[in-house]
Design an enzyme around this catalytic site. Sequence first.
Site, short mmCIF file in Angstrom:
data_model
loop_
_atom_site.label_atom_id
_atom_site.label_comp_id
_atom_site.label_asym_id
_atom_site.label_seq_id
_atom_site.Cartn_x
_atom_site.Cartn_y
_atom_site.Cartn_z
CG ASP A 1 39.44 4.83 -43.04
OD1 ASP A 1 38.42 5.40 -42.62
OD2 ASP A 1 40.34 4.39 -42.29
CG HIS B 1 32.29 12.05 -40.19
ND1 HIS B 1 33.31 12.84 -39.70
CD2 HIS B 1 31.15 12.72 -39.91
CE1 HIS B 1 32.81 13.93 -39.15
NE2 HIS B 1 31.49 13.87 -39.26
P1 ADP Z 1 37.47 5.75 -37.69
O1 ADP Z 1 36.77 7.08 -37.76
O2 ADP Z 1 37.00 4.76 -38.71
O3 ADP Z 1 37.51 5.18 -36.33
P2 ADP Z 1 39.98 7.23 -37.87
O4 ADP Z 1 41.34 6.86 -38.35
O5 ADP Z 1 39.42 8.43 -38.51
O6 ADP Z 1 39.01 5.99 -38.10
O7 ADP Z 1 40.10 7.33 -36.27
C1 ADP Z 1 39.29 8.10 -35.49
C2 ADP Z 1 39.97 8.42 -34.15
O8 ADP Z 1 39.97 7.30 -33.29
C3 ADP Z 1 41.41 8.90 -34.26
O9 ADP Z 1 41.53 10.10 -33.55
C4 ADP Z 1 42.25 7.79 -33.61
O10 ADP Z 1 43.35 8.27 -32.88
C5 ADP Z 1 41.25 7.14 -32.68
N1 ADP Z 1 41.54 5.70 -32.57
C6 ADP Z 1 41.41 4.76 -33.52
N2 ADP Z 1 41.80 3.56 -33.07
C7 ADP Z 1 42.18 3.75 -31.77
C8 ADP Z 1 42.70 2.88 -30.78
N3 ADP Z 1 42.91 1.59 -31.02
N4 ADP Z 1 43.01 3.43 -29.57
C9 ADP Z 1 42.81 4.74 -29.34
N5 ADP Z 1 42.33 5.61 -30.25
C10 ADP Z 1 42.02 5.13 -31.45
#
Ligand code: ADP
Length: 477
Positions: free
Chosen positions: A358, A157
């Site tokens: 990312d 991922h």
């Molecule tokens: P990562 O996998 O690095 O966390 P992503 O953009 O792929 O980054 O986000 C993964 C999921 O986590 C998404 O569905 C997003 O909505 C959720 N998410 C990220 N930050 C928050 C937050 N601050 N509050 C709620 N949900 C979050």
Amino acid sequence: MSRIVLVSNRVNDQSKSTHSGGLSVVIASILQSQPSIWFGWNGAVSEIDDIDPHLTGVSIGNTLIASLPLMESEFRDYYLGYSNSVLWPVFHDRLDLAQFENGYYSEYRNVNRRFADELHSLLRPDDIVWVHDYHLIPMALELRKLGISNRLGFFLHTSVPPAQSYLAIPEHRELSRALSAYDLIGLQTQYDVSNLIDIFKHSAAGQLLSNGRISVYGRQVKVLSIPVGIDVNYFNLGPHFDTENEPDDIQHRIVGIDRLDYTKGLPQKFRAFGRFLEQNPDYRAHITLSQIAQPTRETLEAYSDIRSELESLSGSINGQYSELGWVPITYINRGVDRQELQRIYSQSNVGLVTPLRDGMNLVCKEYVASQNPDSPGVLILSQFAGAAEQLTDALIVNPYNIDEVAHAIKCALEMPLKERRHRHELLYEKVKRGNSAQWCQTFISALVADGDFYPPHELHKLPTGDQLPLGSMSLAI
Ligand code: ADP
């Protein structure tokens, strides 16, 4: 029908619906649709002898949720150590933050071996095994050592770093060898695919074959770009809010939703917003940046450092520009549930997504899916998010270039309705086409191709992921 066996670092309570993670829906959908197992860490950390360190299983319908705790030393050296202080920073090209400590790697291997031993006892010969993410790279090799010859797929991922960065990992050869035990490696972008091919060449004398596979350690491995998608309908079908009827003077809302991680470019984002306010005094008192940053891995120094930096930056920008009744940055240190998230996305004129690196970034896709097509907001997206390879109709920016991001904010706010609609239509189409169910189907089809473990006529039966009960799996926690 073959069972799908999902293996991830973390297995969550399927009854909760408030956690982050677009993947949770698709995981829930696979689990519901056919006989399956979801295997991984249950989130508990225990002292030896404290609780039973072995597997416990709960059956829900067709699904067996099989999970086990980590010992304290495993949590420290496998999870916080090798996974999140070596692989995470190196895979995001942050060698400066990597901590190559003695003992991390051996515990990483031990946990993968222990997980493989436990999973082995559950596997049947026709199971399709799909392992997720950087915590579990050696799973396939450990399973092969136990005599497992099933189809084994791996999806990373995160992003894949350039070979020169990867080669800095002292155990890079062992990791490459472990990767070679999979039949299919799925990655987020074409850029990642080309980096991994390069890595195999330099780290393991791998050779690209004419059939597109890579020959490495005597095996032929498929490496494909299969970008992760979201459950579009969840975000699209929510209520659309009308930002023009706001009760206060705030006419422009910018939203940032991220985990609090040094890869997300949050200090640069705050600085760019500060620069925008400096250069555009007329917007002051009429615009806010709402940044919701959910803390993760808080015990690691790099994470507490970024938290302090952000508190001080938001404080200083707010101190400089606030007026009575108006604060430019609302900075919130917690997660919000998905319903709230959809509301925030749809109420914001600008989605500001500016990671320094990312793997994919699902937030930008969720933002697009949540917009009212009649009057959509504008997405500003970092060129270093995997999603930028697909979402080329966003305003693509270099997050390190503060002036460029400040200028993009102005362009987004002043973009004519016709152009906003046009860009949104193109973006939405791509987000919809590459949704989470599609991602899942593509991966499984590629994994079973050349074999008859999973009858191809059954593939269309995988559900679309719409409106299914949510799980709570966030793979990057
Ligand atoms: P990562 O996998 O690095 O966390 P992503 O953009 O792929 O980054 O986000 C993964 C999921 O986590 C998404 O569905 C997003 O909505 C959720 N998410 C990220 N930050 C928050 C937050 N601050 N509050 C709620 N949900 C979050």
